[in-house]
Write a protein that holds these residues in place. Structure first.
Motif, PDB file in Angstrom:
ATOM      1  N   VAL A  14       7.954 -11.146   8.620  1.00 54.45           N
ATOM      2  CA  VAL A  14       7.871 -12.154   7.773  1.00 54.45           C
ATOM      3  C   VAL A  14       7.433 -13.261   8.625  1.00 54.45           C
ATOM      4  O   VAL A  14       6.189 -13.820   8.244  1.00 54.45           O
ATOM      5  N   VAL A  23       2.027 -14.315   0.941  1.00 56.07           N
ATOM      6  CA  VAL A  23       3.375 -13.131   1.645  1.00 56.07           C
ATOM      7  C   VAL A  23       4.334 -13.589   0.649  1.00 56.07           C
ATOM      8  O   VAL A  23       4.267 -14.532   0.025  1.00 56.07           O
ATOM      9  N   ARG A  40       9.389 -19.037  10.264  1.00 58.14           N
ATOM     10  CA  ARG A  40       7.655 -19.200   9.919  1.00 58.14           C
ATOM     11  C   ARG A  40       7.025 -20.499  10.248  1.00 58.14           C
ATOM     12  O   ARG A  40       5.758 -20.154  10.491  1.00 58.14           O
ATOM     13  N   THR A 165       3.358 -18.667   1.415  1.00 61.96           N
ATOM     14  CA  THR A 165       4.079 -17.570   1.743  1.00 61.96           C
ATOM     15  C   THR A 165       5.994 -17.890   0.967  1.00 61.96           C
ATOM     16  O   THR A 165       6.012 -19.168   0.754  1.00 61.96           O
TER      17      THR A 165
END
Length: 640
Positions: A14, A23, A40, A165
Motif C-alpha cells: 500500500v 488505490v 503512506r 488512497t
C-alpha cells in the motif's frame, strides 16, 4: 520521535504505490491501517515530493483526526505537517473560501456537505484544487460514506482526477442511520458498499485493490472471537443480500466465548475498580449508555460518556485565556505568562497548544501573534482544531456501539444487546422508517466485539422497556405504560442558554463571580437540577423557563432549543397542548464547563471583556421528571 513499527508485506504494498495511483484498501478490524496511512503519507511527501498542501486527508470523526495527527507527530517524518480534517470542517473551509458571504458558519452539517459538493461540481473550487494543486486524496473508513458525504467524495475525485488512497471495511459499515430517521431498511441497505461499487465502475482497471488482513489489536484469544465473522459480513455487504442469522451467531459467540460478569451492579462491585488500563462499557443504543452512565455516577465511579462525533466542545481554559487579554492580539510571551495559571490539558504541552492557536487565529502576514478576532470566529462557527475539542482521557468510557467506532481499549464489556424483536417491529405502524435490519445490527455488534486489545466480557441485558427514542426530537425519554406518561428526557449539549453570560438572564448574579464559580467549583460528573421558574410557558410551543442549579446555586438557564423540544416531547398528539410541566428535572450531570461565544455587547456590559467569550456549563444525562402533586394525580406519574 518514538520507534516506528516495521511494515508488513501487505502494508508495504500500500505504502509504495505511486502518487497518481488510485488505490482501494480493504482493511479488517485492527489491521494497522492508521500506521499504514502515516507511512503512506511519508512516502508521498518524501519520495513522491508532494507538499503538504497538495494532499487532502479526510476522516469521519475528530477522534480519528486526533489519532492520525498524533501518529503523524510521533511517527511521521516528512509528512508530519500534513493536516487531517473531518468532512464537516473541510466542507466549511471550502465554502468560506468560495462563498465568504454565504453564512455557512450558521448552517447545518447537511447544508455544508451539500454546499461543498455543489461548489466543486460548479467549478467554484477549481481555484483551490484545479491545475494540479490537489495531487492526492486520502480517506479513512470509506465504508461509512453514505448519502450526501458519498456524493461529495465522488464529485471531488471525478472533478480533479487526482490519485487517491481510500481505506475501508464493508464488515464495519454501520452508518446507514445517518440517512435520516425516515430512511427505510431498503434505502439503508442500498447505500451499503455503494461507494466501493462506484469506484470499480468509474475507474475500472485503473483502480488498484489491496488488502490488509493481519490483526495487530487483539492480543488474546478472547479478543479475537469475532474476527472470523469479518469475511461473511464483507461478503454480505458486497452481494447486497445479508445472512439474517449473523447477528444471532455473533451474539451466541459473545455469550459463549466471553466471560459473563453478571449485572451492572455486580460489575461495579467486582471489577471496575481493579482493572488496569482502559475499559469500555458498550451498549447497543445511546439510551442504554445513558442508563449505564447514570448507575456508574450513582456508585461514584468516574467515567466518560462518549459524545457524538459531531459534538465540538471548546475547553474552559480557552475562554479564560481569551478573557484575560484586553487587546486584539495575543503574543507568545503573554500566552506563556497566562498559561501557568490555566487548567491546560495534560496530554498537550503549552508549545503544542500555542501552535494550534496560531494555526486557528493567525493574522495575515503575522506568524508570531494570535488574532483573537479570528480565534473567536473559529470558536463561534465550530472550526477549532479537533485537537482542542477532544474529550479528556478517561480510564472508563461508556458508549454506544456506533460511538465506539474507530476506538480501542484494553478491556471491553458489552451489555447483552438481546434478541432482535423483528416480529414486533413488523407490526409497527411506522414499519418502513423503524424496521430493524438484522445484518446492520450484526455489523454493529461486530464493531463492538472487535474493540478490545486484551479482554472481552459481557453483562446481562438491561431493563430498558420504558426508555425509548423520541423520534420527534431525537432524544431518549422515560415513558410509562400508558402512552401519555412522560417520566424524563435526555439532556444534551445545546440545552444551556449561552447568548448572554450566566447571571444576566432569568436570574440575577454577578457575572464575574459566576465565571469564577464555574471555573473553580463546577466539575464534570457533578449533579445538577433543572428547576422550573414559573408554572406556565411565556411563549407558544415552548415549555416554561428552567434554571440550572448546582449545589443550591443557579449557574445557568435552559436554552430556547431545550424549551421547544421539551414542548414537543410532552405532546402526546399533534394537536395536544401540554398542561403539566415538570417542577424539577433531576439526574442531570455536568458534561464539561465549555467556552462559548455570545453577544459581544452583553460580554462588555457584564464586565467580561470585549471579545464576547465566556464559559458555561454543558449538560448530559437521562433526566427524571418530578411533578407538582396535582400533576401527579392528573397523570398518574409518581414523583421521584
Amino acid at each position: 520521535m518514538s520507534e516506528t513499527p516495521e511494515l508488513t508485506p501487505e502494508q508495504r504494498k500500500v505504502v509504495d504505490q505511486p502518487a497518481d495511483a488510485r488505490v482501494l484498501v480493504t482493511a479488517g478490524a485492527g489491521a494497522g491501517k492508521t500506521h499504514t496511512l502515516v507511512r503512506r503519507l511519508d512516502r508521498l511527501v518524501d519520495e513522491e515530493e508532494l507538499s503538504a498542501g497538495e494532499i487532502l486527508v479526510l476522516t469521519f470523526s475528530r477522534a480519528a483526526v486526533r489519532e492520525l495527527s498524533d501518529r503523524l507527530t510521533r511517527h511521521g517524518e516528512a509528512a508530519r505537517f500534513v493536516r487531517a480534517r473531518t468532512f464537516d470542517s473541510w466542507a466549511l473551509e471550502v465554502l468560506l473560501q468560495v462563498d465568504v458571504l454565504g453564512g455557512w458558519e450558521d448552517r447545518s452539517f447537511g447544508d455544508r456537505i451539500d454546499g461543498a459538493r455543489e461548489a466543486i461540481e460548479n467549478g467554484l473550487a477549481d481555484e483551490l484544487y484545479g491545475d494540479d494543486q490537489l495531487l492526492h486524496v486520502v480517506i479513512d473508513e470509506v465504508q461509512d460514506l453514505v448519502g450526501a458525504r458519498r456524493e461529495l467524495v465522488e464529485t471531488l475525485l471525478e472533478r480533479f482526477g487526482c490519485g487517491f488512497t481510500v481505506v475501508g471495511d464493508p464488515a464495519q459499515s454501520i452508518y446507514g442511520f445517518t440517512l435520516g430517521p425516515k430512511s427505510t431498511v431498503e434505502e439503508r441497505q442500498a447505500e451499503t458498499n455503494r461507494f466501493f461499487v462506484w469506484l470499480r465502475n468509474t475507474f475500472g482497471e485503473e483502480l488498484t485493490e489491496l488488502n490488509l488482513t493481519a490483526n495487530f489489536r487483539a492480543q488474546t484469544s478472547e479478543a479475537e472471537i469475532a474476527l472470523g465473522f469479518g469475511p461473511q459480513l464483507r461478503a454480505s455487504a458486497e452481494s447486497g443480500s445479508g445472512v439474517t442469522s449473523l447477528y444471532d451467531d455473533l451474539r451466541t459467540t459473545l455469550r459463549s466465548g466471553a466471560l459473563n460478569l453478571g449485572t451492572l451492579d455486580e460489575l461495579i462491585a467486582r471489577a471496575i475498580g481493579g482493572w488496569d488500563g482502559t475499559t469500555a462499557i458498550l451498549c447497543r443504543t445511546n439510551g442504554q449508555a445513558l442508563q449505564v452512565s447514570e448507575q456508574l455516577h450513582t456508585a461514584g465511579v468516574e467515567h466518560r460518556l462518549q459524545r457524538s462525533a459531531r459534538d465540538r466542545v471548546a475547553p474552559a481554559w480557552l475562554g479564560l485565556l481569551i478573557r484575560a487579554v484586553d487587546g486584539a492580539l495575543l503574543s507568545r510571551a503573554r500566552f506563556d505568562e497566562l498559561a501557568a495559571a490555566l487548567p491546560l490539558p495534560a496530554e498537550l504541552s503549552p508549545a503544542q497548544l500555542w501552535r494550534l492557536l496560531l494555526r486557528t487565529g493567525i493574522g495575515r502576514g503575522n506568524d508570531r501573534s494570535v488574532d483573537l478576532r479570528r480565534l473567536r470566529a473559529a470558536l463561534a462557527s465550530g472550526r477549532l482544531p479537533d485537537e482542542l475539542t477532544a474529550q479528556p482521557a478517561s480510564r472508563i468510557v461508556v458508549s454506544s456501539f456506533h460511538r465506539a467506532k474507530g476506538l480501542e481499549f484494553d478491556q471491553v464489556v458489552i451489555v447483552d444487546p438481546g434478541v432482535l424483536r423483528l416480529d414486533d417491529d413488523k407490526k409497527s405502524k411506522k414499519t418502513k422508517a423503524r424496521a430493524i435490519d438484522p445484518v446492520d445490527e450484526a455489523r454493529s455488534l461486530y464493531v463492538a466485539m472487535t474493540r478490545p486489545r486484551r479482554e472481552l466480557y459481557w453483562l446481562d441485558a438491561l431493563d430498558s422497556a420504558q426508555i425509548r427514542l423520541d423520534r420527534e426530537t431525537g432524544r431518549w425519554g422515560r415513558y410509562g405504560w400508558r402512552y401519555w406518561v412522560r417520566g424524563g428526557v435526555e439532556i444534551t449539549g445545546g440545552d444551556v442558554f449561552t447568548d448572554r453570560p450566566a447571571g444576566t438572564k432569568v436570574f440575577d448574579a454577578d457575572p464575574l463571580d459566576m465565571q469564577e464559580y464555574l471555573a473553580t467549583r463546577v466539575r464534570p460528573g457533578d449533579e445538577v437540577t433543572l428547576e422550573r421558574v414559573v408554572p406556565e410557558p411565556i411563549a407558544l410551543d415552548e415549555s416554561p423557563d428552567y434554571t440550572i442549579i448546582h449545589d443550591g446555586r443557579p449557574i445557568g438557564t435552559a436554552s430556547e432549543r431545550f424549551r421547544t423540544q421539551l414542548y414537543r416531547h410532552m405532546q402526546t398528539s399533534r394537536n395536544y397542548v401540554p398542561q403539566n410541566w415538570p417542577r424539577l428535572l433531576t439526574g442531570v450531570r455536568i458534561d464539561a464547563v465549555e467556552t462559548v461565544a455570545g453577544s459581544e455587547a452583553a460580554g462588555r456590559e457584564a464586565g467580561l471583556g470585549p471579545h464576547g467569550v465566556w464559559i458555561a456549563p454543558r449538560l448530559m444525562g437521562l433526566s427524571v421528571f418530578v411533578y407538582d402533586q396535582k400533576a401527579e394525580e392528573d397523570t398518574g406519574v409518581t414523583a421521584r
